[in-house]
Scaffold this motif. Structure first.
Motif, mmCIF file in Angstrom:
data_model
loop_
_atom_site.group_PDB
_atom_site.id
_atom_site.type_symbol
_atom_site.label_atom_id
_atom_site.label_comp_id
_atom_site.label_asym_id
_atom_site.label_seq_id
_atom_site.Cartn_x
_atom_site.Cartn_y
_atom_site.Cartn_z
ATOM 1 N N GLN A 1 -6.237 5.981 -6.785
ATOM 2 C CA GLN A 1 -6.458 7.243 -6.087
ATOM 3 C C GLN A 1 -5.761 7.243 -4.727
ATOM 4 O O GLN A 1 -5.074 8.217 -4.368
ATOM 5 N N ILE A 2 -5.920 6.174 -3.985
ATOM 6 C CA ILE A 2 -5.284 6.089 -2.660
ATOM 7 C C ILE A 2 -3.773 6.042 -2.812
ATOM 8 O O ILE A 2 -3.024 6.717 -2.081
ATOM 9 N N GLU A 3 -3.300 5.261 -3.772
ATOM 10 C CA GLU A 3 -1.853 5.119 -3.985
ATOM 11 C C GLU A 3 -1.207 6.441 -4.361
ATOM 12 O O GLU A 3 -0.163 6.828 -3.810
ATOM 13 N N LEU A 4 -1.806 7.162 -5.297
ATOM 14 C CA LEU A 4 -1.223 8.427 -5.756
ATOM 15 C C LEU A 4 -1.193 9.465 -4.643
ATOM 16 O O LEU A 4 -0.280 10.295 -4.577
ATOM 17 N N ALA A 5 -2.181 9.417 -3.744
ATOM 18 C CA ALA A 5 -2.257 10.415 -2.686
ATOM 19 C C ALA A 5 -1.348 10.098 -1.503
ATOM 20 O O ALA A 5 -0.896 11.014 -0.812
ATOM 21 N N HIS A 6 -1.058 8.819 -1.286
ATOM 22 C CA HIS A 6 -0.403 8.466 -0.024
ATOM 23 C C HIS A 6 0.833 7.576 -0.139
ATOM 24 O O HIS A 6 1.603 7.491 0.819
ATOM 25 N N ALA A 7 1.028 6.883 -1.259
ATOM 26 C CA ALA A 7 2.142 5.928 -1.335
ATOM 27 C C ALA A 7 3.483 6.636 -1.448
ATOM 28 O O ALA A 7 3.606 7.660 -2.128
ATOM 29 N N LEU A 8 4.478 6.070 -0.773
ATOM 30 C CA LEU A 8 5.854 6.560 -0.866
ATOM 31 C C LEU A 8 6.691 5.483 -1.541
ATOM 32 O O LEU A 8 6.896 4.406 -0.965
ATOM 33 N N PRO A 9 7.152 5.719 -2.780
ATOM 34 C CA PRO A 9 7.966 4.699 -3.471
ATOM 35 C C PRO A 9 9.172 4.286 -2.634
ATOM 36 O O PRO A 9 9.873 5.116 -2.068
ATOM 37 N N GLY A 10 9.367 2.984 -2.531
ATOM 38 C CA GLY A 10 10.482 2.466 -1.748
ATOM 39 C C GLY A 10 10.162 2.279 -0.281
ATOM 40 O O GLY A 10 10.984 1.755 0.470
ATOM 41 N N SER A 11 8.968 2.705 0.149
ATOM 42 C CA SER A 11 8.585 2.537 1.550
ATOM 43 C C SER A 11 8.298 1.067 1.829
ATOM 44 O O SER A 11 7.541 0.414 1.109
ATOM 45 N N ALA A 12 8.891 0.533 2.898
ATOM 46 C CA ALA A 12 8.669 -0.873 3.255
ATOM 47 C C ALA A 12 7.196 -1.149 3.527
ATOM 48 O O ALA A 12 6.703 -2.246 3.274
ATOM 49 N N GLU A 13 6.469 -0.152 4.038
ATOM 50 C CA GLU A 13 5.061 -0.332 4.364
ATOM 51 C C GLU A 13 4.234 -0.648 3.117
ATOM 52 O O GLU A 13 3.246 -1.379 3.191
ATOM 53 N N TRP A 14 4.651 -0.116 1.963
ATOM 54 C CA TRP A 14 3.867 -0.270 0.745
ATOM 55 C C TRP A 14 4.316 -1.452 -0.112
ATOM 56 O O TRP A 14 3.709 -1.727 -1.146
ATOM 57 N N ILE A 15 5.359 -2.174 0.278
ATOM 58 C CA ILE A 15 5.830 -3.307 -0.533
ATOM 59 C C ILE A 15 4.753 -4.382 -0.699
ATOM 60 O O ILE A 15 4.554 -4.881 -1.813
ATOM 61 N N PRO A 16 4.017 -4.778 0.365
ATOM 62 C CA PRO A 16 2.966 -5.783 0.140
ATOM 63 C C PRO A 16 1.946 -5.352 -0.906
ATOM 64 O O PRO A 16 1.492 -6.170 -1.720
ATOM 65 N N TYR A 17 1.585 -4.069 -0.903
ATOM 66 C CA TYR A 17 0.648 -3.583 -1.924
ATOM 67 C C TYR A 17 1.276 -3.662 -3.313
ATOM 68 O O TYR A 17 0.628 -4.087 -4.286
ATOM 69 N N ASP A 18 2.544 -3.237 -3.433
ATOM 70 C CA ASP A 18 3.215 -3.290 -4.735
ATOM 71 C C ASP A 18 3.238 -4.718 -5.274
ATOM 72 O O ASP A 18 3.005 -4.945 -6.471
ATOM 73 N N LEU A 19 3.501 -5.674 -4.420
ATOM 74 C CA LEU A 19 3.550 -7.071 -4.868
ATOM 75 C C LEU A 19 2.154 -7.570 -5.249
ATOM 76 O O LEU A 19 1.995 -8.298 -6.234
ATOM 77 N N ASP A 20 1.149 -7.191 -4.461
ATOM 78 C CA ASP A 20 -0.219 -7.564 -4.818
ATOM 79 C C ASP A 20 -0.609 -6.942 -6.155
ATOM 80 O O ASP A 20 -1.270 -7.584 -6.988
ATOM 81 N N ARG A 21 -0.184 -5.708 -6.373
ATOM 82 C CA ARG A 21 -0.526 -5.023 -7.629
ATOM 83 C C ARG A 21 0.184 -5.682 -8.817
ATOM 84 O O ARG A 21 -0.395 -5.814 -9.909
ATOM 85 N N ALA A 22 1.415 -6.129 -8.599
ATOM 86 C CA ALA A 22 2.138 -6.832 -9.673
ATOM 87 C C ALA A 22 1.433 -8.148 -10.015
ATOM 88 O O ALA A 22 1.271 -8.485 -11.199
#
Length: 451
Positions: free
Chosen positions: A279-300
């Motif tokens: 829910q948080i990701e769909l509302a606020h994440a920007l694909p390719g944003s450096a700020e969200w890379i740690p979350y993407d890696l944790d999710r992987a």
């Protein structure tokens, strides 16, 4: 009884009216000689005795030092608990410091010690007193027992090149912060507890971090009780997988200025709440944003542990939209191992990257430190090698602290070239260099070259 009171009052009124001089409060003179004559007639006037102590050393009298001492002793004998006479005596002694002998200087410091316990006096005088005495041990003993005072002394020590004293004060500040937390945890609001955290928590601060997390889990709170240190606390806890985190769930449901959206998503993932994370990701994440890379890696990694290869691959690709960095390659290697796939290609690329020059972020330039500098390094040989060179000369050398994965790994003054070799486990490490004294005595920004 009332009649007796009336008679006594009438008698006192008659005595007062018959002796009008009783209503006049004579003022003590201000001239030194006149004050001495006045004190001879009014020997209990401790204020005048203190004023004589303040002015005695400015006189031309041959006995001025003896008068300065004697008037202070007399004032203290008359009014021991009051600090007015201490202030007068100390002020005169400091102005004439270089004219005094060792014993008189010691008397000044003895009189100044109780004044140093007062916050306003300490804040104004701890630096001038250091400049006069160079006695950091006395200043530490005399300082107020507060966190602000310890922080001020640590700043003084590092700016004057007193590096052993700085290290001792730094640890004292950390110890006092934790003791304050233990004493206040039951009754203090969360803003007060959060303010005990340093700006950049490190491994040595984990008892305090865990303690505040436990209080958040134990006690109900309103968002208004929190402050901007909430992000500092939670980001550190997520980075090192500290528990408990259930207590901050009320802050995850809706956007809040206290936490970044990516931090909220990471906490939801740590709690295993994929629905909230999505829910948080769909509302606020920007694909390719450096700020969200740690979350993407944790999710992987999370997906790989659930043997969900498709989701893990999706998040790795999303993190790589801006290019494959060392953390992304390290996460890809970990995901491949978790899924039972061949990780050799990722490992070989990481080894190749480790031989290339470091890429520093937050640095002044690509290879200069003037505040903080951060890099992610994949270590293959079991040691991290750093070379530090001063970019300018100064009577107080630069002082650099090295953190690896938020743990203090090394610290050194950099008056000449310094080469550090730090043992670490093989694998990915986050290296942070911090220049503790970023300004020279002349206020110029200090720089240290990195290699």
């Amino acid at each position: 009884m009332l009649a007796t009171v009336a008679v006594v009052s009438a008698a006192l009124a008659w005595v007062t009216l018959a002796n009008r001089n009783l209503l006049r409060d004579a003022r003590a003179p201000r001239a030194p000689a006149a004050m001495a004559l006045w004190l001879a007639e009014h020997p209990a006037d401790w204020r005048t005795a203190g004023s004589i102590a303040e002015q005695a050393l400015d006189s031309s009298s041959a006995d001025r030092v003896a008068l300065w001492r004697a008037s202070y002793v007399h004032a203290k004998r008359l009014a021991p608990p009051r600090t007015h006479s201490n202030t007068a005596f100390v002020r005169a002694g400091l102005f004439h410091w270089y004219e005094l002998g060792a014993q008189d200087r010691a008397r000044v410091l003895t009189a100044a010690a109780p004044l140093m316990k007062e916050r306003a006096f300490f804040e104004k005088m701890h630096v001038p007193l250091w400049e006069l005495t160079h006695d950091m041990e006395w200043i530490r003993r005399s300082a107020p027992d507060t966190l602000n005072a310890r922080d001020a002394l640590a700043t003084l020590a590092i700016s004057r090149g007193l590096f052993p004293e700085y290290r001792a004060l730094r640890e004292d500040l950390r110890r006092t912060s934790y003791q304050t937390f233990l004493a206040e945890r039951e009754r203090a609001d969360f803003a007060t507890l959060l303010n005990l955290l340093p700006d950049r928590p490190e491994r040595a601060d984990e008892p305090l971090v865990r303690g505040i997390l436990a209080e958040l889990d134990r006690r109900a709170f309103e968002a208004e009780q929190m402050n901007t240190r909430t992000e500092t606390l939670i980001a550190y806890a997520v980075r090192h997988h500290l528990k408990p985190l259930e207590g901050i769930r009320p802050l995850l449901a809706a956007p809040t200025p206290l936490l970044r959206d990516v931090t909220r998503a990471q906490v939801a993932l740590e709690l295993g709440d994929l629905s909230l994370a999505n829910q948080i990701e769909l509302a606020h994440a920007l694909p390719g944003s450096a700020e969200w890379i740690p979350y993407d890696l944790d999710r992987a990694r999370f997906a790989a542990k659930q043997h969900d290869a498709g989701t893990a691959e999706t998040y790795l690709r999303r993190a790589s939209l801006g290019g494959a960095t060392v953390p992304i390659l390290a996460a890809a290697e970990e995901v491949a191992i978790l899924l039972g796939n061949d990780a050799g290609a990722y490992h070989r690329e990481l080894v190749a990257r480790s031989a290339q020059p470091r890429v520093w972020t937050d640095a002044c330039t690509k290879d200069e430190l003037c505040g903080n500098a951060t890099t992610d390094e994949y270590v293959t040989g079991g040691r991290v090698h750093l070379r530090l060179d001063p970019s300018q000369s100064d009577e107080t050398p630069a002082y650099v602290v090295v953190f690896i994965d938020d743990a203090l790994a090394a610290e050194t003054p950099v008056e000449t070239t310094r080469t550090l070799s730090i043992a670490v486990d093989p694998g990915l490490h986050r290296i942070v260099l911090r220049l503790v004294n970023p300004r020279t005595r002349n206020g110029i920004q200090r720089r240290v070259r990195l290699s």
